[in-house]
Design an enzyme around this catalytic site. Structure first.
Site, PDB file in Angstrom:
ATOM      1  N   GLY A 234      22.061  39.102  38.587  1.00  0.00           N
ATOM      2  CA  GLY A 234      21.883  38.035  37.602  1.00  0.00           C
ATOM      3  C   GLY A 234      22.069  36.673  38.246  1.00  0.00           C
ATOM      4  O   GLY A 234      21.158  35.868  38.291  1.00  0.00           O
ATOM      5  N   THR A 463      28.809  43.578  39.937  1.00  0.00           N
ATOM      6  CA  THR A 463      30.124  43.061  40.287  1.00  0.00           C
ATOM      7  C   THR A 463      31.145  44.176  40.487  1.00  0.00           C
ATOM      8  O   THR A 463      32.176  43.965  41.116  1.00  0.00           O
ATOM      9  CB  THR A 463      30.639  42.170  39.157  1.00  0.00           C
ATOM     10  OG1 THR A 463      30.625  42.946  37.942  1.00  0.00           O
ATOM     11  CG2 THR A 463      29.747  40.966  38.975  1.00  0.00           C
ATOM     12  N   PRO A 585      39.735  46.383  45.773  1.00  0.00           N
ATOM     13  CA  PRO A 585      39.440  45.733  47.057  1.00  0.00           C
ATOM     14  C   PRO A 585      38.053  46.084  47.596  1.00  0.00           C
ATOM     15  O   PRO A 585      37.418  45.250  48.248  1.00  0.00           O
ATOM     16  CB  PRO A 585      40.533  46.277  47.986  1.00  0.00           C
ATOM     17  CG  PRO A 585      41.640  46.701  47.082  1.00  0.00           C
ATOM     18  CD  PRO A 585      40.990  47.154  45.803  1.00  0.00           C
ATOM     19  N   GLN A 591      31.693  41.566  46.647  1.00  0.00           N
ATOM     20  CA  GLN A 591      31.323  40.338  45.930  1.00  0.00           C
ATOM     21  C   GLN A 591      31.506  39.106  46.806  1.00  0.00           C
ATOM     22  O   GLN A 591      30.671  38.205  46.827  1.00  0.00           O
ATOM     23  CB  GLN A 591      32.199  40.171  44.694  1.00  0.00           C
ATOM     24  CG  GLN A 591      31.593  40.717  43.428  1.00  0.00           C
ATOM     25  CD  GLN A 591      32.398  40.265  42.234  1.00  0.00           C
ATOM     26  OE1 GLN A 591      33.573  40.617  42.104  1.00  0.00           O
ATOM     27  NE2 GLN A 591      31.800  39.501  41.367  1.00  0.00           N
ATOM     28  N   GLY A 654      38.997  36.113  39.544  1.00  0.00           N
ATOM     29  CA  GLY A 654      37.533  36.267  39.637  1.00  0.00           C
ATOM     30  C   GLY A 654      37.039  35.986  41.039  1.00  0.00           C
ATOM     31  O   GLY A 654      37.544  35.111  41.741  1.00  0.00           O
ATOM     32  N   GLU A 657      32.002  33.902  42.374  1.00  0.00           N
ATOM     33  CA  GLU A 657      31.339  32.684  42.810  1.00  0.00           C
ATOM     34  C   GLU A 657      31.959  32.007  44.010  1.00  0.00           C
ATOM     35  O   GLU A 657      31.273  31.348  44.785  1.00  0.00           O
ATOM     36  CB  GLU A 657      31.229  31.717  41.621  1.00  0.00           C
ATOM     37  CG  GLU A 657      30.069  32.160  40.765  1.00  0.00           C
ATOM     38  CD  GLU A 657      30.122  31.719  39.328  1.00  0.00           C
ATOM     39  OE1 GLU A 657      29.260  30.909  38.961  1.00  0.00           O
ATOM     40  OE2 GLU A 657      30.973  32.195  38.576  1.00  0.00           O
TER      41      GLU A 657
END
Lengths: 699, 168
Positions: A234, A463, A585, A591, A654, A657
């Site tokens: 996405g 994710t 992990p 990610q 998180g 990003e």
């Protein structure tokens, strides 16, 4: 041993490696029809005629929907703001090249494509402007930037700070238009089943898509169900409702048959959002010891005529460094282009390229090591708000990264390392991204076989959310992960924040944790009847307020620059992060590595090129718009430091990003270290390297 | 448009099907044989998500018309495992997290299976040194797997997975 913190392979792994995982475009239906969007070939004007008779007799063609015959949609749908991209086939206006003017529906994919290619559309073109420049006369100061943040932030006397500075840097950095290009093109299948509009869609948040469809088609929310069990990437491009869901629902409603709409790769370049180009002027003023007296970050960017999305490139400055005087500002120009939207690390990704490049230049000017310069400018409180951080472990990232990378063995002088025709260098940059929490609904059901089923409208876009949430549930219930059944991505499970803004695991994880604790309070052992407890975290999150909670990181790069071909090869990347508690992990590492690959790709490869003569892209495909392929990517090492932060009780910040943030600067700084040439315009292509060759003898 | 009957043997099963002459092998397998594991990422041969094995060699099936595959043996991702037992490449992708969203994965795995065969057949790649047999190291794997894009950036896991499968 707890489940959280231990590496687990993905729950859906078997399905993904055997082809059994079903994405939106894979869903079959009896009597399925195929819809193909026809896109405008001019960037501004009006439709003067669509000759449907020319294609209606073609084999298999069932309908041609356009503004003259399509169902009327209710205005106002959109996530937090009305999204004009959802008002499809409603009028004759063309706001940009690539806007849908019709949907051809046919019995097969090939028939729909042939008719779409053959459909005659006439236009009255009006003058257009698709060319962004930092000197554009149409630039103005918006009231807000992305997500209703203030456009301007300032404290202290900037001019006084600059004039008192022993060292002043004034530089402009540019980033180009970039596109998400998830591997899975956006797809939706819509059909009416027993009085409900059932949609399987490729999205990052099915609840919000269901809300939008209900609004658009004037339905009660209970009449709409949206699912997105597997999503092929996405990165923001599927965050909120995109045209395929609306077009498929429209055609299914008119034709009373299931309709699938799948975008082509070219369609994706105008219909799903993109990162707009930025031009960022940074002024830094420092004392001789490198302490910042003044920091100004002014961003110019573009948006569409139909919607004001402003890329918030200046937000990094509200978090990163202390300066006596601070000024952050944004300006934007409306052009006849598609609507830009969130793309991985919106704001921080382009903003950190500019700021972290500028800090490297300042370190050079001051004769200070880049890490030492950053540590000297560590803020006691968040520079933008003056409020304390819930946790701030960026220095630990610098030091751990420097140790693992061998940073301090580096000779700071540029342009002195050669290996044949390759010039070698290293560079670093800092990273930050918010670690926020948003409301979600989660249900936990104690089943009669002793297992527990979790239901939440989360999306796993790659994710690892499905697996991470099962781990959280297992710990909350003191059960093995194998006893948890995860059901996600179904709007019937209730409202939940979308997979974006690095919200997901922290927000859904909190809701799952709360639901499991509530279930445990209700029952112990195996019940004789299933028992379900549902919670919503809205009140809990309201009480948490919006503290200055951020993830941090340090990025390190080693590059080799071939001054004969202009090629830049990244030989090594290291990222060390402070991202709160790491649930899994194995998948968190993936990610972070993935984000760093994006940073590499941003630094060296990605650029969408728009032709002012016809207003569309010259490279709307995966050959012309290159992003990193396997052979472009070197060894990537990832680590994390202790970062306890229970401002969200799960401790999660998180990881989606932050991996991209700061990487492009680390690479550009390494290219400078290799060659002595500063590259302030991305991407650093061979052409750009050759245009400014390093001095000294060629190999 | 023209229609033609073709015979395809897909994952060992023979199918005689009547297809639109414009149909790609990818769309034929997905839409007519209900094998949707093979993915369409670009429909232009640029991403590799649709990679299948045709007569044992990897092809981007979006660029091959069904009629051009008439009489061929096709293996899709659904045919890589030995019934319930995953192929070593598949198992390595799971164990080493050689994926994220999973959309490019079927193509990556089909490509990797072909890479192992090409390597054992002694085929060189663009990075193979002249006069030396290639070792299937990371540089070789990266090069040989570069026809398969992964936007999640899972290349590190992919390279590790192919390397582990090569040792199996």
């Amino acid at each position: 041993m707890t489940a959280v913190g231990s590496g687990r392979t993905r729950l859906e792994g078997h399905d993904k490696v055997t082809g059994a995982a079903r994405y939106a475009g894979d869903v079959p239906a009896d009597g399925l029809l195929h819809g193909w969007p026809v896109l405008a070939t001019i960037p501004r004007g009006r439709i003067t005629g669509i000759d449907t008779s020319a294609v209606q007799a073609m084999p298999g063609v069932v309908a041609v929907l356009h503004h003259g015959n399509s169902p009327r949609l209710v205005e106002g749908a959109g996530w937090t703001d009305a999204d004009p991209n959802l008002q499809l086939l409603q009028d004759d206006r063309i706001p940009y090249a690539g806007w849908p003017v019709a949907l051809v529906v046919a019995e097969t994919f090939e028939q729909a494509r042939a008719a779409a290619m053959a459909l005659p559309v006439k236009y009255h073109a009006q003058p257009w402007d698709v060319t962004f420049s930092a000197a554009h006369p149409g630039l103005y100061t918006p009231d807000e930037v992305n997500l209703h943040q203030p456009s301007e932030t300032a404290h202290g006397d900037l001019d006084a700070g600059l004039s008192a500075s022993a060292v002043v840097l004034d530089r402009t950095y540019t980033t180009p238009e970039e596109h998400h290009n998830a591997m899975e093109p956006h797809a939706a299948i819509a059909q009416w089943v027993g009085g409900r509009l059932e949609v399987v869609d490729s999205n990052q948040g099915s609840y919000a898509v269901a809300q939008d469809l209900a609004k658009l088609f004037a339905l009660d929310l209970s009449q709409v169900r949206v699912r997105s069990e597997h999503v092929g990437g996405g990165f923001g491009s599927k965050a909120t409702t995109r045209p395929p869901a609306v077009l498929a629902a429209m055609a299914a409603t008119v034709l009373c048959r299931p309709v699938r709409v799948v975008l082509t790769r070219r369609h994706m370049f105008s219909l799903v959002g993109y990162r707009p180009p930025t031009s960022q002027r940074i002024r830094l003023g420092a004392a001789p010891d490198g302490r910042l007296l003044a920091y100004e970050h002014l961003t110019a960017t573009q948006t569409a005529t139909t919607f004001e999305y402003v890329e918030p490139a200046g937000v990094v400055g509200k978090v990163m460094y202390a300066a006596d005087a601070l000024r952050i500002g944004h300006r934007v120009v409306r052009l006849d282009v598609p609507i830009p939207k969130w793309m991985r690390g919106p704001g921080e990704a382009p903003g950190a390229f500019a700021l972290e490049s500028a800090m490297d230049e300042l370190a050079e000017k001051c004769g200070i090591d880049p890490i030492d310069l950053r540590i000297r400018n560590e803020p006691a409180v968040a520079p933008g708000s003056g409020r304390p951080f819930t946790s701030r472990n960026v220095v630990a990232c610098y030091l751990e990264g420097a140790k693992r990378f061998g940073w301090y063995e580096r000779d700071p002088r540029p342009g002195i390392r050669r290996e044949g025709r390759w010039w070698l260098g290293t560079g670093m940059g800092a990273a930050t991204y918010p670690g926020e929490t948003a409301p979600a609904t989660a249900a936990a059901t104690a089943e009669i076989d002793g297992t527990v089923t979790i239901r939440i409208t989360a999306a796993d876009i790659g994710t690892g959310a499905r697996t991470a949430l099962a781990q959280i549930a297992a710990d909350a219930l003191s059960l093995p992960v194998e006893w948890i059944r995860m059901r996600i991505a179904d709007s019937d499970f209730g409202p939940a924040i979308l997979a974006g803004h690095s919200f997901g695991t922290a927000s859904w994880g909190l809701a799952v944790d709360e639901a499991c604790k509530a279930l445990r309070a209700r029952t112990t052992g195996t019940p004789t009847e299933p028992i379900t407890v549902q919670v919503n975290t809205a009140e809990l999150i309201q009480a948490m307020g919006r503290p200055e909670r951020h993830a941090f990181g340090a990025q390190f790069a080693e590059v080799a620059v071939d001054v004969l071909s202009g090629e830049v090869r990244v030989r090594r990347l290291l990222g060390v992060y402070a991202i709160g508690r790491v649930v899994n992990p194995l998948t968190a590492r993936s990610q972070l590595v993935g984000g760093m690959v994006w940073g590499l790709s941003m630094a060296l490869h990605e650029e969408a090129v728009r032709d002012p003569a016809f207003g569309g892209h010259l490279n709307a495909n995966l050959a012309g718009y290159h992003y990193a392929a396997n052979a472009d990517v070197p060894d990537i090492e990832v680590g994390w430091v202790d970062d306890p932060d229970l401002a969200n009780p799960t401790g999660i910040k998180g990881a989606g990003e932050i991996g991209i943030v700061g990487v492009a600067a680390a690479i550009a700084n390494a290219v400078w270290h290799a060659t002595g040439i500063r590259h302030r315009n991305l991407p650093i292509t061979p052409a750009r390297v050759l245009a400014t060759p390093p001095e000294g003898p060629r190999a | 448009m023209g229609r033609v009957e073709v015979t395809l043997t897909v994952n060992g099963v023979r199918h005689a099907i009547d297809v639109d002459t414009r149909m790609s092998l990818l769309d034929t397998v997905r839409e007519r044989l209900a094998l949707t594991g093979s993915k369409k990422g670009c429909d232009q041969g640029q991403c590799g998500a649709c990679t299948m094995l045709v007569d044992g060699r990897r092809v981007v099936s979006c660029l091959q018309l069904a009629i051009a595959a008439d009489g061929r043996e096709v293996t899709t991702i659904e045919g890589i495992a030995d019934r319930d037992r995953l192929h070593p490449v598949q198992q390595a992708f799971v164990d080493l997290d050689g994926y994220q969203c999973g959309y490019c994965t079927p193509g990556q795995i089909c490509s990797a299976v072909a890479v192992l065969q090409e390597y054992s057949d002694g085929w060189p790649s663009a990075v193979t040194a002249a006069d030396e047999p290639a070792a299937l190291d990371e540089v070789e794997i990266r090069e040989r797997m570069s026809g398969n894009l992964c936007r999640c950036g899972a290349y590190a896991g992919i390279v590790a997975a192919v390397g582990r499968a090569a040792e199996a």
